[in-house]
Structures are given as C-alpha cells and as structure tokens.
Design a protein around this motif. Sequence first.
Motif, PDB file in Angstrom:
ATOM      1  N   SER A   1       6.769  59.088  31.151  1.00 45.13           N
ATOM      2  CA  SER A   1       7.889  59.764  31.665  1.00 45.13           C
ATOM      3  C   SER A   1       8.346  58.688  32.559  1.00 45.13           C
ATOM      4  O   SER A   1       9.702  59.028  32.865  1.00 45.13           O
ATOM      5  N   GLY A   2       7.715  57.747  33.223  1.00 39.43           N
ATOM      6  CA  GLY A   2       8.188  56.943  34.014  1.00 39.43           C
ATOM      7  C   GLY A   2       8.115  57.219  35.086  1.00 39.43           C
ATOM      8  O   GLY A   2       8.144  56.637  36.566  1.00 39.43           O
ATOM      9  N   LEU A   3       7.006  58.543  35.187  1.00 38.31           N
ATOM     10  CA  LEU A   3       6.776  58.336  36.748  1.00 38.31           C
ATOM     11  C   LEU A   3       5.693  57.420  37.302  1.00 38.31           C
ATOM     12  O   LEU A   3       4.759  57.746  36.683  1.00 38.31           O
ATOM     13  N   LYS A   4       5.535  57.367  38.557  1.00 39.87           N
ATOM     14  CA  LYS A   4       4.258  56.153  39.027  1.00 39.87           C
ATOM     15  C   LYS A   4       3.501  57.324  40.508  1.00 39.87           C
ATOM     16  O   LYS A   4       4.005  57.473  40.766  1.00 39.87           O
ATOM     17  N   VAL A   5       1.996  56.478  39.317  1.00 41.92           N
ATOM     18  CA  VAL A   5       1.584  57.230  40.021  1.00 41.92           C
ATOM     19  C   VAL A   5      -0.072  56.120  40.793  1.00 41.92           C
ATOM     20  O   VAL A   5       0.185  55.031  40.074  1.00 41.92           O
TER      21      VAL A   5
ATOM     22  N   ASP B   1      -3.638  58.495  45.807  1.00 40.70           N
ATOM     23  CA  ASP B   1      -3.691  59.633  45.208  1.00 40.70           C
ATOM     24  C   ASP B   1      -3.798  60.976  44.546  1.00 40.70           C
ATOM     25  O   ASP B   1      -4.209  62.321  45.192  1.00 40.70           O
TER      26      ASP B   1
ATOM     27  N   VAL C   1       1.715  53.824  35.539  1.00 39.80           N
ATOM     28  CA  VAL C   1       3.058  54.328  34.881  1.00 39.80           C
ATOM     29  C   VAL C   1       2.881  55.380  32.886  1.00 39.80           C
ATOM     30  O   VAL C   1       2.705  54.684  32.639  1.00 39.80           O
ATOM     31  N   LEU C   2       3.739  56.434  34.101  1.00 40.60           N
ATOM     32  CA  LEU C   2       3.395  57.362  32.947  1.00 40.60           C
ATOM     33  C   LEU C   2       4.820  57.804  31.964  1.00 40.60           C
ATOM     34  O   LEU C   2       5.458  56.648  32.546  1.00 40.60           O
TER      35      LEU C   2
END
Length: 185
Positions: free
Chosen positions: A171-175, A179, A168-169
């Motif tokens: 910014s809240g972006l989940k990676v 991927d 979880v970055l």
Amino acid sequence: GEALHTQLQRQLPPQLYQALWDVAPKLPPALRRLLFTAVHRQLGGHLTMMASGGAALPAETSLLWQRLGITVLQGYGSSECSPVVTSMVAGEPSPLGSVGRPLTGVQVHLSPDGEVLVKGPNVMRGYWQDPERTAATFVVGWYATGDLGELDAHGYLHIMGRVKDLIVLPSGLKVWPDDVEDAFR
C-alpha cells in the motif's frame, strides 16, 4: 534503567515510593535530587548530567533519570561526521525522543524517503582510496547516513531506524521494525 527503577522500589515503602515518584516531575531538578538522595549517594553524589549517543536511548530510561534530577542530553552522529551531527543543549527543553538540533554550521536534510542527509565542515570528504563507496554514500554533496529520521517543526531530529530495515508495504505504508517491536513489548 529498569534495574535502577526496581532497586528504588525495593528500598522504599510502597506508599512513600509512589508519593515521591508522583511528585518528582513537578519539581525542579535540585529538589528531585534531594528526594532521591540515597540513589545519588550510590552514584557518588555528584552526577547531575549525562550524555547519550551511539544508540537510541529508550524514552523510559531518559524519563527515569530526569525524574531523579539528572539531566539527560542526547546526540546523534557518525564516524564520518567527526562524529557529532545533532545534540541537545543543557538548559533548553527538547522533545522526548529527539536527538537534538544540528550543531552550528551543520545542515541536516531528509531525502524524499526520509534518510538523514548531512552537510557541514565536520563531514568527511570520502572514504580513503574507495571512490565507489564514496560515490554511493554522497547524494549531491550530502552525506547519506543510512538512518531514517524525521525533523519536527522546531528543527529537532528524531531517528526512526535504518534505511535497510525499513519495510514498505504494498500500500506504500512505511513500517519501522522498531515500532513493531515496541508494540509487541
């Protein structure tokens, strides 16, 4: 999958191979099998369907077998779920990358973080003589699998990775590492 694809390319003249490869997806499985008779002979001549589970099957591998006229069914489960949770059904179209829909009587739900939760008669009651692990594994009566998933509008489950692997970055972006690895490949 890749080895079989390479072997096919070596066995046929390039133009014939490309023509067969291009036309196969437009034909029913029986005609696909006829187009690739040599491959089917090497496989014993009777293989019409395969089931896959235990690990993610790359989409390219599934498409390769389907192009050859062999139905590929994927499923998902865990030992704690005796072991199947979801499965594709022969004769029903399933989205590429899906592991099917829940079996009859089995419920699949996603936690707010996307973890796959399972409830049903196939789910164990707990770990033998390990109440702490049991308490940590069950969320309000649902078995927490440790897998991350997505459910599409038709109820098909898509496994995205493992909870412990999710990044979880700020910014809240989940990676998902899978991927990132796919992008590098």
